[in-house]
Design a protein around this motif. Structure first.
Motif, mmCIF file in Angstrom:
data_model
loop_
_atom_site.group_PDB
_atom_site.id
_atom_site.type_symbol
_atom_site.label_atom_id
_atom_site.label_comp_id
_atom_site.label_asym_id
_atom_site.label_seq_id
_atom_site.Cartn_x
_atom_site.Cartn_y
_atom_site.Cartn_z
ATOM 1 N N ASP A 1 0.816 -1.215 0.000
ATOM 2 C CA ASP A 1 0.000 0.000 0.000
ATOM 3 C C ASP A 1 0.850 1.266 0.000
ATOM 4 O OD1 ASP A 1 -2.351 -1.491 0.062
ATOM 5 O OD2 ASP A 1 -2.305 -1.630 2.251
ATOM 6 N N GLY A 2 2.177 1.082 0.038
ATOM 7 C CA GLY A 2 3.067 2.239 0.066
ATOM 8 C C GLY A 2 3.321 2.777 1.459
ATOM 9 N N ASP A 3 2.792 2.104 2.478
ATOM 10 C CA ASP A 3 3.010 2.551 3.858
ATOM 11 C C ASP A 3 4.401 2.106 4.318
ATOM 12 O OD1 ASP A 3 0.402 3.523 3.897
ATOM 13 O OD2 ASP A 3 -0.396 1.592 4.596
ATOM 14 N N GLU A 4 5.081 2.981 5.039
ATOM 15 C CA GLU A 4 6.408 2.652 5.552
ATOM 16 C C GLU A 4 6.294 1.804 6.811
ATOM 17 O OE1 GLU A 4 8.771 6.106 6.136
ATOM 18 O OE2 GLU A 4 8.989 6.517 3.988
ATOM 19 N N VAL A 5 6.845 0.592 6.734
ATOM 20 C CA VAL A 5 6.864 -0.320 7.876
ATOM 21 C C VAL A 5 8.109 -0.046 8.719
ATOM 22 C CG1 VAL A 5 6.910 -2.741 8.578
ATOM 23 C CG2 VAL A 5 5.595 -2.053 6.567
#
Length: 404
Positions: free
Chosen positions: A242-246
């Motif tokens: 989703d393009g979220d930074e983990v």
């Protein structure tokens, strides 16, 4: 009542004809071996026997269907056995290729053998049965399922559905497997896979991935690890689909194991800015065995002139080895499925044989002849006919005028 000579003759003839008819009926039963020669002999038994006869015909047809299904599955199992051997040999060559003492010439020689295995595997994927139908093409079995495109890459052009055969009254069995299921899939238990970016410029290599925590909320997702070497120290960022930074701008250290989304990966070497590593479930990362062969052949045929080339080769080898393991596991899973279906056919054959015996016995009970009873009736009817004939002969010599 008036009794005339004509009446006596007519009654004698009728009695003789009746006895002769009954005698002939029993004789016909003995000759045919059937108690019910025609429906009028026993309408109820004849109707029941007709139903049993239809059941016997259906059972026989299903037996023939099982023969067809067994032939198809046996041919597929034989081809999958050869595929297993090919993948095993390819895996052995990959293990040998990881030997750091090999020269470019050694790897080139190894590539030649691997290419032979690749071509043999392609031939096996396009195997046909005795009628010229392609085993792994599904419904589109009149054309080769795997063909090379203009770029030389192998593509699947067969159907995604397989033929089914009714092998029992309530069993519709798949009598094959599609090429995509065999050569472009992984088993359900296949884990994670890592793949270095095609444009990586550094000496970054990876080991793994391995499972760290299946209860992690991000387990099952796909991730991209991006590196930034312009800063000091070098950092890495992990983002999900989703393009979220983990993981955001974490410090990179060679030899460290990093964890994210329930997955652990060990990194070594020095990455360049823009270098990436893709991590995801094996099923989501193009599990095409032919693509794996093509990538490995390309890696073996390229000389390793620099540390960057060696790192790229190591990453390709690591990814290809895991993909080869997954492909082999998948083929073994398909073989197990084929074996299970063959075993089921054996069981259905046993059930079908028992059913045929039961139907045949029921049919025999309904219409077959009891010879002991029939022979006794035959003799009795013969005596009755002889008595009627003798009575008629005696009657011929009498006249009412003699009694006046």
């Amino acid at each position: 009542m008036r009794v005339s000579t004509t009446m006596m003759f007519e009654r004698s003839v009728a009695s003789m004809n009746r006895q002769q008819s009954e005698f002939l009926d029993v004789g016909e039963q003995i000759a045919s071996g059937k108690r019910v020669v025609r429906p009028s002999d026993d309408p109820q038994a004849a109707a029941q026997a007709l139903g049993v006869s239809q059941s016997l015909a259906t059972n026989s047809q299903q037996s023939d269907s099982r023969v067809t299904a067994r032939n198809a599955l046996s041919q597929e199992e034989s081809v999958l056995d050869s595929v297993t051997d090919a993948l095993t040999r390819a895996k052995e060559l990959m293990v040998q290729a990881g030997n750091g003492t090999l020269s470019d010439a050694d790897r080139e020689s190894m590539a030649s053998e691997l290419e032979g295995v690749y071509e043999a595997l392609l031939g096996q994927a396009n195997s046909t049965d005795g009628n010229g139908n392609y085993l792994f093409a599904g419904y589109q079995d009149s054309a080769a399922p795997f063909v090379k495109n203009a770029d030389g890459a192998v593509e699947y052009s067969g159907s995604e559905s397989v033929r089914q055969q009714k092998v029992d009254s309530s069993r519709l069995m798949e009598i094959g497997d599609t090429g995509s299921d065999v050569f472009q899939s992984v088993a359900s238990g296949a884990g994670y896979l890592a793949e270095a970016g095609a444009d990586n410029a550094g000496t970054l290599t990876f080991t793994g991935p391995s499972i760290a925590d299946t209860s992690d909320a991000g387990y099952g997702d796909s991730y991209t690890i991006s590196f930034d070497a312009d800063a000091a120290p070098t950092t890495y960022t992990v983002t999900n689909t989703d393009g979220d930074e983990v993981v955001s701008a974490a410090e990179y250290q060679s030899g460290q194991a990093i964890e994210f989304g329930g997955v652990r990966l060990t990194l070594e070497g020095e990455p360049e800015t823009g270098d990436t590593i893709e991590v995801g479930k094996a099923a989501d990362m193009d599990p095409d065995i032919f693509t794996t062969f093509e990538n490995m052949l390309s890696a073996l045929q390229n000389p390793l002139d620099s540390d960057e080339d060696k790192a790229a080769f190591a990453n390709t080898l690591s990814t290809a080895s895991r993909q080869m393991d997954n492909a082999l596991d998948n083929v073994l899973t398909v073989r197990a499925s084929v074996g299970s279906r063959l075993s089921e056919l054996d069981t259905l054959d046993t059930v079908g044989s028992d059913r045929e015996i039961a139907y045949t016995q029921t049919q025999s009970d309904l219409i077959d002849l009891d010879y002991n009873t029939a022979v006794s009736d035959y003799v009795l009817r013969q005596v009755g006919l002889q008595a009627a004939q003798k009575a008629f002969v005696e009657l011929q010599g009498t006249s009412l005028f003699e009694m006046m």
